[in-house]
Design an enzyme around this catalytic site. Structure first.
Site, PDB file in Angstrom:
ATOM      1  N   GLU A   1      54.329  40.990  38.407  1.00 22.07           N
ATOM      2  CA  GLU A   1      54.447  39.625  38.943  1.00 22.07           C
ATOM      3  C   GLU A   1      54.226  39.625  40.444  1.00 22.07           C
ATOM      4  O   GLU A   1      53.655  38.679  40.996  1.00 22.07           O
ATOM      5  CB  GLU A   1      55.832  39.047  38.612  1.00 22.07           C
ATOM      6  CG  GLU A   1      55.985  37.572  38.946  1.00 22.07           C
ATOM      7  CD  GLU A   1      56.257  37.277  40.430  1.00 22.07           C
ATOM      8  OE1 GLU A   1      55.838  36.215  40.922  1.00 22.07           O
ATOM      9  OE2 GLU A   1      56.899  38.133  41.096  1.00 22.07           O
TER      10      GLU A   1
ATOM     11  N   ASP B   1      58.706  44.341  37.598  1.00 20.74           N
ATOM     12  CA  ASP B   1      58.240  45.212  38.683  1.00 20.74           C
ATOM     13  C   ASP B   1      59.093  45.097  39.942  1.00 20.74           C
ATOM     14  O   ASP B   1      59.713  44.066  40.215  1.00 20.74           O
ATOM     15  CB  ASP B   1      56.777  44.934  39.016  1.00 20.74           C
ATOM     16  CG  ASP B   1      56.479  43.474  39.299  1.00 20.74           C
ATOM     17  OD1 ASP B   1      57.133  42.588  38.704  1.00 20.74           O
ATOM     18  OD2 ASP B   1      55.572  43.183  40.112  1.00 20.74           O
TER      19      ASP B   1
END
Length: 391
Positions: free
Chosen positions: A139, A80
């Protein structure tokens, strides 16, 4: 311990790896929105002949079965991006998405692990056991790893290993020390309620701005006066919202902050003390407080045997000078949820290079990576898996 075929494969595929990284960098996707990224990863792994499966909603897990029986080692990369505006406007591969950027190197992690997977496919028949590849979403909001674990990402895994590219250390350096590496990272929100009224009539009011300000000024004594000085801890207030107008005494105030530490008992203690401080501070002024405490990541504690293996691999693959000791950081990393389930470790691979302007801090709009570090990271992934299964 080092497999020369792995080293050769990664060098041969380094241009492709950089191309993948640049593609991902230009197409950043935020936490839980990694649909295109995960589809790309899934298709790449499938083309390699590795059995892959999609996780809900945007993760990917794949497993390479070796030619011989053995254990299973997992390698993890996160995917991400962040809500950060890219300031490297002269980059040919700069973000195409306004206000979104890979400002923490997750594009690099993904590209490195895909290249590591390709190198391991080339020696598939020599592998004793299985290598599981975990491509994790979210994350940055500390919820992705937990969701992956709940969906079985490390079920029947014997060991897990992860890497984070690290701009604070120079390219070519590797750190993986046993014990604490990253702190637990929690979030708290406190709502102070008073009684609003006219700014000219304070005697009829309970000023929530005063309550919140008093709390902010005094809460640091939770660490300085109630926590053992030998236990590292940080309490930070990052946001404060109070009042509605210049001449109205505030009825409500909301503050938000974070708690970082390594010791579970210290973590429990600080959570308890924040509520005590908030309640008592509000009571002094006649108001009240509501505390919401959200537990985020656990502390990342590297296992001794795993960290030692990383060091041995690094020395043999890159030379003894590649190793350095990195002090534990108060940053958070949800890799901890994997370590709650199976033994393993988490390494840092340096990517800072002032000549290439890649020394900027993570999450900064000018963050970038010295792509020479990617060959090191990809090989460390693959050689660790090979060495663990060989031993």
């Amino acid at each position: 311990m080092i497999n020369q075929a792995i080293k050769k494969s990664i060098k041969e595929n380094s241009d492709e790896m950089i191309s993948i990284r640049r593609k991902l960098h230009s197409e950043p996707e935020l936490s839980w929105e990694e649909f295109q990224t995960s589809q790309f990863v899934y298709e790449y792994l499938t083309e390699l002949g590795i059995e892959a499966r999609k996780m809900e909603p945007t993760g990917v897990v794949a497993e390479l079965k070796g030619g011989k029986e053995g254990k299973t080692v997992a390698l993890r990369a996160d995917m991400d991006a962040l809500s950060v505006e890219e300031l490297n406007t002269d980059l040919a591969y700069k973000s195409k998405e306004l206000g979104k950027m890979h400002a923490c190197g997750h594009d690099v992690h993904t590209a490195m692990l895909l290249t590591a997977a390709k190198s391991l496919v080339s020696i598939k028949e020599e592998i004793s056991g299985n290598v599981r590849f975990i491509f994790q979403p979210a994350e940055e909001v500390a919820t992705g790893a937990k969701a992956m674990v709940e969906q079985g990402a490390v079920k029947d895994v014997d060991n897990v290993f992860g890497i984070h590219i690290w701009s604070q250390s120079e390219t070519g350096k590797i750190a993986c020390n046993s014990g604490p590496a990253f702190a637990s990272a929690d979030i708290f929100k406190i709502h102070f309620k008073g009684q609003g009224g006219h700014g000219a009539m304070p005697q009829d009011c309970i000023d929530a701005a005063i309550i919140a300000s008093s709390f902010v000024m005094n809460v640091q004594s939770v660490v300085s006066r109630t926590v053992d000085p030998q236990q590292s801890a940080v309490v930070t207030i990052g946001k404060m919202v109070v009042g509605t107008r210049f001449n109205i005494i505030a009825e409500n105030a909301v503050i938000e902050g974070t708690v970082r530490c390594f010791d579970p008992a210290t973590r429990n203690h600080i959570e308890k003390q924040l509520k005590i401080y908030a309640d008592h501070t509000a009571a002094i002024y006649g108001g009240n407080a509501e505390v919401e405490y959200i537990r985020g990541t656990q502390a990342v504690i590297n296992g001794e045997e795993s960290a030692q293996l990383v060091q041995e691999v690094a020395i043999e693959a890159f030379g003894e000078s590649s190793l350095y000791v990195e002090k534990p950081t108060m940053g958070g990393e949800d890799f901890s949820f994997y370590l709650d389930e199976v033994p393993g470790s988490f390494a840092l691979v340096g990517s800072g290079n002032t000549e290439k302007d890649t020394q900027w801090a993570h999450h900064h709009g000018k963050f970038n990576v010295d792509e020479d570090a990617m060959i090191i990271g990809a090989e460390l992934y693959a050689q660790y898996a090979w060495s663990f299964l060989t031993k």
